[in-house]
Design a protein around this motif. Structure first.
Motif, PDB file in Angstrom:
ATOM      1  N   LYS A 118      -7.490   3.857  -1.124  1.00  0.00           N
ATOM      2  CA  LYS A 118      -8.249   4.900  -0.413  1.00  0.00           C
ATOM      3  C   LYS A 118      -8.274   4.614   1.097  1.00  0.00           C
ATOM      4  O   LYS A 118      -8.030   5.491   1.915  1.00  0.00           O
ATOM      5  N   SER A 119      -8.574   3.377   1.455  1.00  0.00           N
ATOM      6  CA  SER A 119      -8.502   2.964   2.870  1.00  0.00           C
ATOM      7  C   SER A 119      -7.451   1.876   2.961  1.00  0.00           C
ATOM      8  O   SER A 119      -7.250   1.111   2.013  1.00  0.00           O
ATOM      9  N   TYR A 120      -6.829   1.780   4.126  1.00  0.00           N
ATOM     10  CA  TYR A 120      -5.749   0.801   4.284  1.00  0.00           C
ATOM     11  C   TYR A 120      -6.261  -0.633   4.230  1.00  0.00           C
ATOM     12  O   TYR A 120      -7.193  -0.993   4.948  1.00  0.00           O
ATOM     13  N   THR A 121      -5.654  -1.445   3.370  1.00  0.00           N
ATOM     14  CA  THR A 121      -5.804  -2.900   3.473  1.00  0.00           C
ATOM     15  C   THR A 121      -4.408  -3.480   3.297  1.00  0.00           C
ATOM     16  O   THR A 121      -3.595  -2.952   2.531  1.00  0.00           O
ATOM     17  N   THR A 122      -4.145  -4.538   4.005  1.00  0.00           N
ATOM     18  CA  THR A 122      -2.812  -5.136   3.985  1.00  0.00           C
ATOM     19  C   THR A 122      -2.402  -5.499   2.556  1.00  0.00           C
ATOM     20  O   THR A 122      -1.311  -5.157   2.104  1.00  0.00           O
ATOM     21  N   ASP A 123      -3.293  -6.189   1.868  1.00  0.00           N
ATOM     22  CA  ASP A 123      -3.000  -6.671   0.506  1.00  0.00           C
ATOM     23  C   ASP A 123      -2.608  -5.536  -0.436  1.00  0.00           C
ATOM     24  O   ASP A 123      -1.580  -5.588  -1.106  1.00  0.00           O
ATOM     25  N   ALA A 124      -3.484  -4.511  -0.494  1.00  0.00           N
ATOM     26  CA  ALA A 124      -3.282  -3.440  -1.468  1.00  0.00           C
ATOM     27  C   ALA A 124      -2.009  -2.647  -1.160  1.00  0.00           C
ATOM     28  O   ALA A 124      -1.202  -2.362  -2.062  1.00  0.00           O
ATOM     29  N   TYR A 125      -1.813  -2.289   0.111  1.00  0.00           N
ATOM     30  CA  TYR A 125      -0.641  -1.488   0.470  1.00  0.00           C
ATOM     31  C   TYR A 125       0.646  -2.288   0.271  1.00  0.00           C
ATOM     32  O   TYR A 125       1.661  -1.758  -0.183  1.00  0.00           O
ATOM     33  N   GLN A 126       0.586  -3.565   0.596  1.00  0.00           N
ATOM     34  CA  GLN A 126       1.790  -4.382   0.431  1.00  0.00           C
ATOM     35  C   GLN A 126       2.163  -4.480  -1.050  1.00  0.00           C
ATOM     36  O   GLN A 126       3.320  -4.303  -1.413  1.00  0.00           O
ATOM     37  N   GLN A 127       1.156  -4.717  -1.889  1.00  0.00           N
ATOM     38  CA  GLN A 127       1.441  -4.834  -3.330  1.00  0.00           C
ATOM     39  C   GLN A 127       2.027  -3.531  -3.868  1.00  0.00           C
ATOM     40  O   GLN A 127       3.018  -3.529  -4.592  1.00  0.00           O
ATOM     41  N   ALA A 128       1.395  -2.399  -3.494  1.00  0.00           N
ATOM     42  CA  ALA A 128       1.864  -1.097  -3.999  1.00  0.00           C
ATOM     43  C   ALA A 128       3.289  -0.816  -3.516  1.00  0.00           C
ATOM     44  O   ALA A 128       4.161  -0.406  -4.299  1.00  0.00           O
ATOM     45  N   LEU A 129       3.530  -1.068  -2.227  1.00  0.00           N
ATOM     46  CA  LEU A 129       4.849  -0.735  -1.678  1.00  0.00           C
ATOM     47  C   LEU A 129       5.944  -1.624  -2.241  1.00  0.00           C
ATOM     48  O   LEU A 129       7.068  -1.147  -2.482  1.00  0.00           O
ATOM     49  N   LEU A 130       5.638  -2.869  -2.506  1.00  0.00           N
ATOM     50  CA  LEU A 130       6.678  -3.742  -3.081  1.00  0.00           C
ATOM     51  C   LEU A 130       7.098  -3.225  -4.453  1.00  0.00           C
ATOM     52  O   LEU A 130       8.274  -3.294  -4.820  1.00  0.00           O
ATOM     53  N   GLN A 131       6.113  -2.639  -5.171  1.00  0.00           N
ATOM     54  CA  GLN A 131       6.470  -2.089  -6.490  1.00  0.00           C
ATOM     55  C   GLN A 131       7.319  -0.824  -6.359  1.00  0.00           C
ATOM     56  O   GLN A 131       8.259  -0.613  -7.107  1.00  0.00           O
ATOM     57  N   VAL A 132       7.009   0.016  -5.354  1.00  0.00           N
ATOM     58  CA  VAL A 132       7.839   1.222  -5.127  1.00  0.00           C
ATOM     59  C   VAL A 132       9.258   0.789  -4.749  1.00  0.00           C
ATOM     60  O   VAL A 132      10.247   1.333  -5.256  1.00  0.00           O
ATOM     61  N   ILE A 133       9.340  -0.170  -3.854  1.00  0.00           N
ATOM     62  CA  ILE A 133      10.657  -0.595  -3.353  1.00  0.00           C
ATOM     63  C   ILE A 133      11.485  -1.184  -4.502  1.00  0.00           C
ATOM     64  O   ILE A 133      12.676  -0.912  -4.635  1.00  0.00           O
ATOM     65  N   LYS A 134      10.799  -1.940  -5.385  1.00  0.00           N
ATOM     66  CA  LYS A 134      11.506  -2.531  -6.528  1.00  0.00           C
ATOM     67  C   LYS A 134      12.013  -1.425  -7.464  1.00  0.00           C
ATOM     68  O   LYS A 134      13.145  -1.455  -7.945  1.00  0.00           O
ATOM     69  N   THR A 135      11.185  -0.408  -7.671  1.00  0.00           N
ATOM     70  CA  THR A 135      11.568   0.691  -8.572  1.00  0.00           C
ATOM     71  C   THR A 135      12.689   1.530  -7.969  1.00  0.00           C
ATOM     72  O   THR A 135      13.620   1.934  -8.659  1.00  0.00           O
ATOM     73  N   GLU A 136      12.593   1.804  -6.681  1.00  0.00           N
ATOM     74  CA  GLU A 136      13.546   2.737  -6.048  1.00  0.00           C
ATOM     75  C   GLU A 136      14.813   2.058  -5.533  1.00  0.00           C
ATOM     76  O   GLU A 136      15.844   2.698  -5.390  1.00  0.00           O
ATOM     77  N   ASN A 137      14.701   0.779  -5.209  1.00  0.00           N
ATOM     78  CA  ASN A 137      15.856   0.026  -4.705  1.00  0.00           C
ATOM     79  C   ASN A 137      16.590   0.755  -3.562  1.00  0.00           C
ATOM     80  O   ASN A 137      17.791   1.059  -3.665  1.00  0.00           O
ATOM     81  N   PRO A 138      15.882   1.043  -2.464  1.00  0.00           N
ATOM     82  CA  PRO A 138      16.502   1.842  -1.384  1.00  0.00           C
ATOM     83  C   PRO A 138      17.435   1.009  -0.498  1.00  0.00           C
ATOM     84  O   PRO A 138      17.344  -0.219  -0.468  1.00  0.00           O
ATOM     85  N   GLU A 139      18.278   1.732   0.243  1.00  0.00           N
ATOM     86  CA  GLU A 139      19.131   1.048   1.236  1.00  0.00           C
ATOM     87  C   GLU A 139      18.487   1.073   2.620  1.00  0.00           C
ATOM     88  O   GLU A 139      18.921   0.369   3.523  1.00  0.00           O
ATOM     89  N   GLY A 140      17.455   1.937   2.771  1.00  0.00           N
ATOM     90  CA  GLY A 140      16.765   2.014   4.057  1.00  0.00           C
ATOM     91  C   GLY A 140      15.272   2.237   3.865  1.00  0.00           C
ATOM     92  O   GLY A 140      14.865   2.844   2.863  1.00  0.00           O
ATOM     93  N   ILE A 141      14.472   1.748   4.804  1.00  0.00           N
ATOM     94  CA  ILE A 141      13.011   1.978   4.788  1.00  0.00           C
ATOM     95  C   ILE A 141      12.581   2.278   6.223  1.00  0.00           C
ATOM     96  O   ILE A 141      12.916   1.535   7.145  1.00  0.00           O
ATOM     97  N   ILE A 142      11.847   3.388   6.389  1.00  0.00           N
ATOM     98  CA  ILE A 142      11.384   3.754   7.740  1.00  0.00           C
ATOM     99  C   ILE A 142       9.880   4.021   7.694  1.00  0.00           C
ATOM    100  O   ILE A 142       9.388   4.668   6.763  1.00  0.00           O
ATOM    101  N   LEU A 143       9.167   3.557   8.693  1.00  0.00           N
ATOM    102  CA  LEU A 143       7.764   3.933   8.849  1.00  0.00           C
ATOM    103  C   LEU A 143       7.397   3.957  10.330  1.00  0.00           C
ATOM    104  O   LEU A 143       8.188   3.529  11.164  1.00  0.00           O
ATOM    105  N   GLY A 144       6.232   4.507  10.615  1.00  0.00           N
ATOM    106  CA  GLY A 144       5.808   4.642  12.010  1.00  0.00           C
ATOM    107  C   GLY A 144       5.419   3.295  12.606  1.00  0.00           C
ATOM    108  O   GLY A 144       4.904   2.423  11.903  1.00  0.00           O
ATOM    109  N   HIS A 145       5.636   3.145  13.900  1.00  0.00           N
ATOM    110  CA  HIS A 145       5.227   1.923  14.608  1.00  0.00           C
ATOM    111  C   HIS A 145       3.779   2.117  15.060  1.00  0.00           C
ATOM    112  O   HIS A 145       3.468   2.237  16.242  1.00  0.00           O
ATOM    113  N   THR A 146       2.912   2.195  14.072  1.00  0.00           N
ATOM    114  CA  THR A 146       1.484   2.406  14.317  1.00  0.00           C
ATOM    115  C   THR A 146       0.775   1.091  14.013  1.00  0.00           C
ATOM    116  O   THR A 146       1.426   0.107  13.626  1.00  0.00           O
TER     117      THR A 146
END
Ligand code: FAD
Length: 321
Positions: free
Chosen positions: A69-97
């Protein structure tokens, strides 16, 4: 070669941030005709999938979880690592915020990938993807490409143009459930400071004041000018240190880095640390009573005079445009 690229969306106030729409455009370039997959994290964020499609994503992965619901490093990192593992992308882009700067090095480290941070442009050169990023506080630019592994980059807000919105576009939506555990931080409540309605890093017009503004009261004419132009108010560290405004408005080396179309530097001397945060603005207007002030060296237009006389006149004139 076409690639699969994940674009990690950032949600603020119930909307996908503008920099995420710009990241989709960057993702399209990196994908080279391949697939751009938007990633939406949060709690009850499904309503935002259309923004991803309207601005060019081919598919969206949605993760709804109370811990997101709110950003925390731990939670977002864990969730994103699972997406990346599932999707196996060749590129990842996000904002420099603030979030992008916190997350991207951690993810890159976990993925054993390189990271191109704070890119302001991306192009393809044959099979290579080349990013441009400022160095030495914006005095020079370097071109960077990834030789092997995931093409992982953060993009500076307001530099890469988002695609035209197209409401007829849609695509596949995939709900992904993730496991989030052993959180070291839990956000109980978020109390936002009321410091203007336009986000500084995404603002097209910024009216910045310095120590020359002399007081908190002195910022009022700058706010009026910002209101007339639909811009945001920023500040030098000199003004923040003097207590005239909140540190969240500070622009520069230790503040925010901004690239608006129009930047007003009012009562700001132009110290190198301030220039580091704004010198890549498209048009710079300086107002200073000292004709020798350093800010005039980077300004496209300069007005020498007393800001307390000039700013109200400018505001009145612009009201009639
Ligand atoms: P001043 O340098 O005092 O300039 C005030 C200006 O207002 C003068 O040019 C004066 O001629 C003009 N003026 C006064 N009265 C009027 C008037 N009535 N009408 C018109 N003009 C008037 N600074 C930042 O801004 N951002 C940063 O992120 C930052 N990071 C730093 C990091 C480090 C490690 C260090 C050492 C410094 C950093 N600084 C930063 C501070 C920086 O060096 C300067 O001290 C600061 O930018 C000065 O702020 P200023 O221009 O508002 O004030």
């Amino acid at each position: 070669m076409s690639k699969k690229v994940l674009v990690i969306g950032e949600v603020r106030d119930g909307e996908l941030r503008k920099v995420s729409l710009e990241a989709i455009a960057a993702g399209k370039v990196v994908a080279g005709g391949g697939e751009v997959v938007g990633v939406l994290l949060g709690e009850k964020v499904d309503v935002l999938v259309n923004s991803f499609f309207q601005y060019g994503a081919d598919r969206v992965v949605v993760i709804n979880h109370s811990a997101l619901k709110s950003y925390t490093t731990d939670a977002y990192q864990q969730a994103l690592l699972q997406v990346i593992k599932t999707e196996n992308p060749e590129g990842i882009i996000l904002g420099h915020t603030a979030i992008g700067k916190d997350l991207s090095p951690r993810l890159a480290m976990k993925l054993k990938a390189g990271l191109i941070s704070d890119a302001i442009a991306v192009e393809t050169n044959g099979d290579e993807t080349v990013f441009t990023r400022p160095i030495y506080s914006g005095k020079a630019f370097e071109k960077k490409k990834v030789k092997e592994g995931i093409i992982f980059a953060t993009i500076r807000p307001n530099n890469i143009t988002a695609l035209e919105r197209d409401d007829s576009r849609n695509g596949e939506i995939k709900q992904l459930s993730v496991e989030i555990q052993d959180l070291r931080t839990v956000i109980k409540d978020v109390v936002r400071k009321a410091v203007g309605t336009v986000d500084l890093s995404e603002a097209k017009i910024i009216i910045s004041g310095g120590r020359g503004v002399k007081s908190e009261e002195g910022f009022k004419p700058l706010q009026e000018l910002a209101d007339v132009l639909g811009g945001a108010v920023g500040a030098s560290r000199g003004a923040c240190d003097a207590g005239y405004c909140d540190y969240s408005l500070q622009i520069g080396q230790t503040g925010k880095v901004v690239t608006p179309d129009l930047y007003f530097a009012i009562g700001i001397s132009g110290a190198i640390q301030h220039l580091a945060g704004m010198s890549n603005s498209k048009v710079i207007v300086a107002i200073n009573k000292d004709p020798e002030a350093n800010i005039f060296k980077v300004a496209d237009y300069g007005i020498v005079g007393d800001l307390f006389q000039i700013v109200p006149i400018l505001t009145e004139e612009l009201k009639n445009v």
